[in-house]
Design an enzyme around this catalytic site. Structure first.
Site, short mmCIF file in Angstrom:
data_model
loop_
_atom_site.label_atom_id
_atom_site.label_comp_id
_atom_site.label_asym_id
_atom_site.label_seq_id
_atom_site.Cartn_x
_atom_site.Cartn_y
_atom_site.Cartn_z
N SER A 120 0.94 -1.20 0.13
CA SER A 120 0.07 -0.03 -0.12
C SER A 120 0.78 1.22 -0.02
CB SER A 120 -0.84 0.09 1.22
OG SER A 120 -1.68 1.22 1.39
N TYR A 128 -1.44 -0.74 10.12
CA TYR A 128 -1.72 -1.21 8.89
C TYR A 128 -0.64 -0.60 7.87
CZ TYR A 128 -3.72 -1.30 4.20
OH TYR A 128 -3.93 -1.38 2.78
P1 NAP Z 1 -11.38 -5.80 0.82
O1 NAP Z 1 -12.16 -5.25 -0.33
O2 NAP Z 1 -11.58 -5.55 2.23
O3 NAP Z 1 -11.37 -7.41 0.55
C1 NAP Z 1 -10.75 -8.06 1.37
C2 NAP Z 1 -10.53 -9.52 0.77
O4 NAP Z 1 -9.50 -10.33 1.77
C3 NAP Z 1 -11.77 -10.28 0.89
O5 NAP Z 1 -11.91 -11.21 -0.08
C4 NAP Z 1 -11.64 -10.84 2.16
O6 NAP Z 1 -12.57 -12.13 2.42
C5 NAP Z 1 -10.20 -11.51 2.15
N1 NAP Z 1 -9.57 -11.68 3.54
C6 NAP Z 1 -9.52 -10.59 4.55
N2 NAP Z 1 -8.89 -11.33 5.64
C7 NAP Z 1 -8.57 -12.56 5.32
C8 NAP Z 1 -7.85 -13.64 5.86
N3 NAP Z 1 -7.43 -13.48 7.17
N4 NAP Z 1 -7.65 -14.79 5.31
C9 NAP Z 1 -7.89 -14.75 3.74
N5 NAP Z 1 -8.71 -13.68 3.27
C10 NAP Z 1 -8.74 -12.79 3.99
O7 NAP Z 1 -9.66 -5.28 0.44
P2 NAP Z 1 -9.37 -4.46 -0.78
O8 NAP Z 1 -9.53 -3.02 -0.72
O9 NAP Z 1 -9.69 -5.16 -2.03
O10 NAP Z 1 -7.52 -4.75 -0.22
C11 NAP Z 1 -6.93 -5.96 -1.01
C12 NAP Z 1 -5.62 -5.67 -0.74
O11 NAP Z 1 -4.98 -4.35 -1.12
C13 NAP Z 1 -5.23 -5.53 0.90
O12 NAP Z 1 -3.79 -6.22 0.92
C14 NAP Z 1 -5.08 -4.14 1.21
O13 NAP Z 1 -4.29 -3.76 2.18
C15 NAP Z 1 -4.41 -3.53 -0.15
N6 NAP Z 1 -4.79 -2.18 -0.22
C16 NAP Z 1 -6.25 -1.59 -0.68
C17 NAP Z 1 -6.33 -0.23 -0.75
C18 NAP Z 1 -7.65 0.09 -1.09
O14 NAP Z 1 -7.68 1.37 -0.82
N7 NAP Z 1 -8.76 -0.37 -1.25
C19 NAP Z 1 -5.27 0.63 -0.93
C20 NAP Z 1 -3.91 0.03 -0.57
C21 NAP Z 1 -3.66 -1.34 -0.44
P3 NAP Z 1 -13.95 -12.16 2.79
O15 NAP Z 1 -14.80 -11.55 1.56
O16 NAP Z 1 -14.24 -13.50 3.27
O17 NAP Z 1 -14.08 -11.30 4.00
#
Ligand code: NAP
Length: 249
Positions: free
Chosen positions: A144, A158
């Site tokens: 991130s 985080y």
């Molecule tokens: P999200 O919409 O909250 O989705 C999270 C996903 O991870 C879901 O599929 C969830 O499963 C799964 N998950 C959570 N905890 C888990 C665990 N312990 N074991 C296995 N699966 C797990 O997140 P996102 O925004 O797409 O983020 C994806 C990645 O990008 C993350 O690493 C995040 O830190 C990074 N990121 C995101 C952003 C942003 O602005 N969105 C920015 C920078 C980095 P369930 O559906 O079963 O809950």
């Protein structure tokens, strides 16, 4: 089956779901993992199958070693030896200052974001490394831009976990570079996904988007495009590298 095989952790929603669907469009057989949201995972699998792709979903908590082992064994048995891993599963918790955080919260953040990524990388390397008789492959970690900005007043825990992901990317890339495996990371900025609900501010992207030089939040597909490029042969000389998908932030 001679398609390439990919594991996308946390592929039920958000960036992982977009990466899984794009990987299927590029010809990968896809295994997504998820934590609790079975319905969302099954919808992504159905969407991939409806367009002629191969996909399965496995409930597996990346923070639990036995779950991670079972996840990769399931892929071995269902599709065969993997070619690629997207270490995407990640969490954040409600916004607070460091002086308010307790150890239970810190352990949850680091267990999923850091230990989970290490365990999945370990299983991938055991299968893909030429040192272990594998045929090589590629890993992309979801870091991130918080690793650079620090997320003060919101979630320094985080941000620090993503700093660890940056270091994992650099170190593991060098460790396995001569074993046929490339390791890179994508650092998204503010992207429209549900993760901001977990942070206690569903409208966070709208609030901060004016601080983004491009004056907008990003779409999960814009992140997935960078992930799939790093996995592809077009990135054949790229390892230990980062793509910031941040609108210029
Ligand atoms: P999200 O919409 O909250 O989705 C999270 C996903 O991870 C879901 O599929 C969830 O499963 C799964 N998950 C959570 N905890 C888990 C665990 N312990 N074991 C296995 N699966 C797990 O997140 P996102 O925004 O797409 O983020 C994806 C990645 O990008 C993350 O690493 C995040 O830190 C990074 N990121 C995101 C952003 C942003 O602005 N969105 C920015 C920078 C980095 P369930 O559906 O079963 O809950």
């Amino acid at each position: 089956m001679n398609k390439k095989i990919i594991v996308v952790t946390g592929g039920s929603r958000g960036i992982g779901a977009a990466a899984a669907q794009l990987a299927a469009m590029r010809g990968y057989s896809v295994c997504i993992s998820y934590l609790h949201n079975r319905q969302a995972a099954e919808e992504i699998v159905a969407a991939i199958r409806n367009t002629g792709g191969n996909a399965i979903a496995v409930a597996a908590d990346v923070a639990q070693e036995q779950d991670v082992i079972r996840l990769f064994e399931t892929v071995d048995n269902f599709f065969g030896t993997i070619d690629a891993l997207v270490n995407n599963a990640g969490i954040l918790e409600h916004q607070m200052r460091v002086d308010e955080m307790d150890s239970a919260r810190l352990n949850r953040i680091f267990a999923t974001n850091v230990t989970g990524s290490f365990l999945c990388a370990r299983e991938a390397v055991r299968r893909m490394s030429t040192r272990h008789g594998g045929k090589g492959g590629a890993i992309v970690n979801l870091s991130s831009i918080a690793s650079r900005l620090g997320a003060p007043g919101e979630y320094v825990d985080y941000a620090a976990s993503k700093g660890a992901i940056d270091t994992l990317t650099i170190g593991l890339a060098k460790e396995v570079a001569a074993e046929g495996i490339r390791v890179n990371a994508v650092r998204p900025g503010v992207i429209y996904t549900d993760i901001h609900v977990s942070g206690g501010e569903p409208g966070r992207v709208e609030r901060v988007k004016d601080a983004v030089p491009m004056k907008r939040g990003g779409d999960a597909l814009e992140v997935a495009n960078a992930v799939l490029w790093l996995l592809s042969d077009d990135a054949s000389y790229t390892t230990g590298s980062f793509i910031d998908v941040t609108g210029g932030r």
